[in-house]
Scaffold this motif. Structure first.
Motif, PDB file in Angstrom:
ATOM      1  N   ALA A  67      11.262  87.090 -45.412  1.00 15.80           N
ATOM      2  CA  ALA A  67      11.373  87.438 -43.991  1.00 15.80           C
ATOM      3  C   ALA A  67      10.562  86.478 -43.135  1.00 15.80           C
ATOM      4  O   ALA A  67      10.986  86.094 -42.038  1.00 15.80           O
ATOM      5  N   ARG A  68       9.405  86.069 -43.633  1.00 14.89           N
ATOM      6  CA  ARG A  68       8.606  85.087 -42.887  1.00 14.89           C
ATOM      7  C   ARG A  68       9.335  83.749 -42.792  1.00 14.89           C
ATOM      8  O   ARG A  68       9.303  83.082 -41.754  1.00 14.89           O
ATOM      9  N   ARG A  69       9.964  83.349 -43.880  1.00  7.53           N
ATOM     10  CA  ARG A  69      10.719  82.098 -43.833  1.00  7.53           C
ATOM     11  C   ARG A  69      11.869  82.185 -42.834  1.00  7.53           C
ATOM     12  O   ARG A  69      12.149  81.219 -42.115  1.00  7.53           O
ATOM     13  N   LEU A  73      12.315  79.844 -39.574  1.00  9.58           N
ATOM     14  CA  LEU A  73      13.528  79.068 -39.326  1.00  9.58           C
ATOM     15  C   LEU A  73      14.091  79.363 -37.944  1.00  9.58           C
ATOM     16  O   LEU A  73      14.535  78.441 -37.235  1.00  9.58           O
ATOM     17  N   LEU A  74      14.059  80.618 -37.536  1.00  9.40           N
ATOM     18  CA  LEU A  74      14.536  80.961 -36.190  1.00  9.40           C
ATOM     19  C   LEU A  74      13.678  80.309 -35.111  1.00  9.40           C
ATOM     20  O   LEU A  74      14.194  79.858 -34.083  1.00  9.40           O
ATOM     21  N   VAL A  75      12.367  80.252 -35.337  1.00 11.99           N
ATOM     22  CA  VAL A  75      11.479  79.605 -34.370  1.00 11.99           C
ATOM     23  C   VAL A  75      11.805  78.119 -34.260  1.00 11.99           C
ATOM     24  O   VAL A  75      11.854  77.551 -33.159  1.00 11.99           O
ATOM     25  N   VAL A 131       8.715  70.802 -29.146  1.00 12.77           N
ATOM     26  CA  VAL A 131       8.302  70.109 -30.365  1.00 12.77           C
ATOM     27  C   VAL A 131       7.290  70.946 -31.154  1.00 12.77           C
ATOM     28  O   VAL A 131       7.349  71.020 -32.391  1.00 12.77           O
ATOM     29  N   LEU A 132       6.386  71.595 -30.454  1.00 19.79           N
ATOM     30  CA  LEU A 132       5.418  72.457 -31.136  1.00 19.79           C
ATOM     31  C   LEU A 132       6.107  73.640 -31.819  1.00 19.79           C
ATOM     32  O   LEU A 132       5.720  74.043 -32.934  1.00 19.79           O
ATOM     33  N   LEU A 133       7.121  74.198 -31.193  1.00 18.67           N
ATOM     34  CA  LEU A 133       7.850  75.296 -31.823  1.00 18.67           C
ATOM     35  C   LEU A 133       8.567  74.815 -33.086  1.00 18.67           C
ATOM     36  O   LEU A 133       8.565  75.512 -34.113  1.00 18.67           O
ATOM     37  N   VAL A 134       9.178  73.644 -33.015  1.00 18.27           N
ATOM     38  CA  VAL A 134       9.861  73.117 -34.202  1.00 18.27           C
ATOM     39  C   VAL A 134       8.857  72.886 -35.327  1.00 18.27           C
ATOM     40  O   VAL A 134       9.100  73.250 -36.490  1.00 18.27           O
ATOM     41  N   ALA A 135       7.711  72.288 -35.007  1.00 21.30           N
ATOM     42  CA  ALA A 135       6.704  72.014 -36.033  1.00 21.30           C
ATOM     43  C   ALA A 135       6.155  73.302 -36.633  1.00 21.30           C
ATOM     44  O   ALA A 135       6.022  73.433 -37.856  1.00 21.30           O
ATOM     45  N   ALA A 136       5.838  74.283 -35.783  1.00 18.56           N
ATOM     46  CA  ALA A 136       5.303  75.552 -36.289  1.00 18.56           C
ATOM     47  C   ALA A 136       6.340  76.293 -37.122  1.00 18.56           C
ATOM     48  O   ALA A 136       6.013  76.887 -38.165  1.00 18.56           O
ATOM     49  N   ALA A 140       6.010  77.155 -41.108  1.00 19.14           N
ATOM     50  CA  ALA A 140       6.096  78.532 -41.595  1.00 19.14           C
ATOM     51  C   ALA A 140       7.130  78.664 -42.700  1.00 19.14           C
ATOM     52  O   ALA A 140       6.946  79.427 -43.653  1.00 19.14           O
ATOM     53  N   VAL A 141       8.229  77.932 -42.598  1.00 16.02           N
ATOM     54  CA  VAL A 141       9.252  77.987 -43.650  1.00 16.02           C
ATOM     55  C   VAL A 141       8.687  77.510 -44.981  1.00 16.02           C
ATOM     56  O   VAL A 141       8.980  78.068 -46.046  1.00 16.02           O
TER      57      VAL A 141
END
Length: 218
Positions: A67-69, A73-75, A131-136, A140-141
């Protein structure tokens, strides 16, 4: 989590900043009137993705493993969508159409006098937040399954633990920890009902242990 929060905050802040300035001219001896548009006027995706990013923080804390992954991925997908929204909103034809659509009703027959001027800070903040959202999200994935999860103290299927409280302070500590100090208490349900004690201290056999007495004959 801090990177994710910073990215979401940048998107929300960028959505409310001034992005573009246009000049409108009306027929007759009227000076051109400036028109300013914010990031929300150009695209409403930034605010939605920003709030979704903040919600993702709570989701990553509460979820576990796969679920965290999925949340990560959604983030990351949301950050990529924000980048696409910024690119689409800052194109010259998009800016010209946005200035015309947002001012036609108020200005009547006014027309755009010149090409709208783009202000860099707003789009730059949005790009940085995306870009920060993509990196975070990608981090997390990859690493989320190894992160510690929330405790099972308040889970419905968490069985209470048996503890023995020696002092009153130990009793309160066990209650705060979610333990049940009565499970192994002396004379509790676990010790059985083999004997009963009367008020004068004499032990009597329990009703279940007493033999059946024959009825008296008439």
């Amino acid at each position: 989590m801090l990177v994710l929060a910073a990215g979401a905050a940048l998107l929300l802040a960028a959505a409310g900043r001034h992005w573009v300035t246009g000049q409108l001219e009306a027929p007759g001896p009227v000076a051109p009137a400036p028109v300013e548009l914010t990031g929300t006027d150009l695209t409403g995706a930034l605010s939605g993705i920003g709030w979704a990013g903040l919600a993702g923080i709570a989701g990553l804390y509460a979820a576990r493993n796969r679920a965290r992954r999925a949340i990560g991925l959604l983030v990351a997908v949301g950050g990529a969508a924000a980048l696409g929204a910024v690119w689409d909103a800052t194109r010259p034809d998009t800016l010209l159409a946005a200035v015309s659509e947002n001012t036609t009703a108020a200005a009547g027959s006014a027309q755009v006098a010149a090409a709208p001027q783009l202000s860099a800070p707003g789009p730059a903040m949005a790009v940085a937040g995306a870009v920060l959202l993509v990196a975070a999200g990608l981090f997390a994935v990859v690493r989320a399954p190894a992160w510690p999860g929330m405790g099972t103290r308040y889970d419905r299927d968490a069985a209470p633990r048996a503890t023995r409280a020696e002092t009153s302070s130990d009793l309160w500590k066990s209650l705060d920890a979610g333990d049940d100090p009565t499970l192994d208490a002396p004379g509790g349900a676990a010790s059985g009902d083999a004997a009963e004690t009367s008020g004068d201290g004499t032990e009597h056999a329990s009703l279940a242990a007493r033999p059946a007495e024959p009825k008296e004959n008439p």
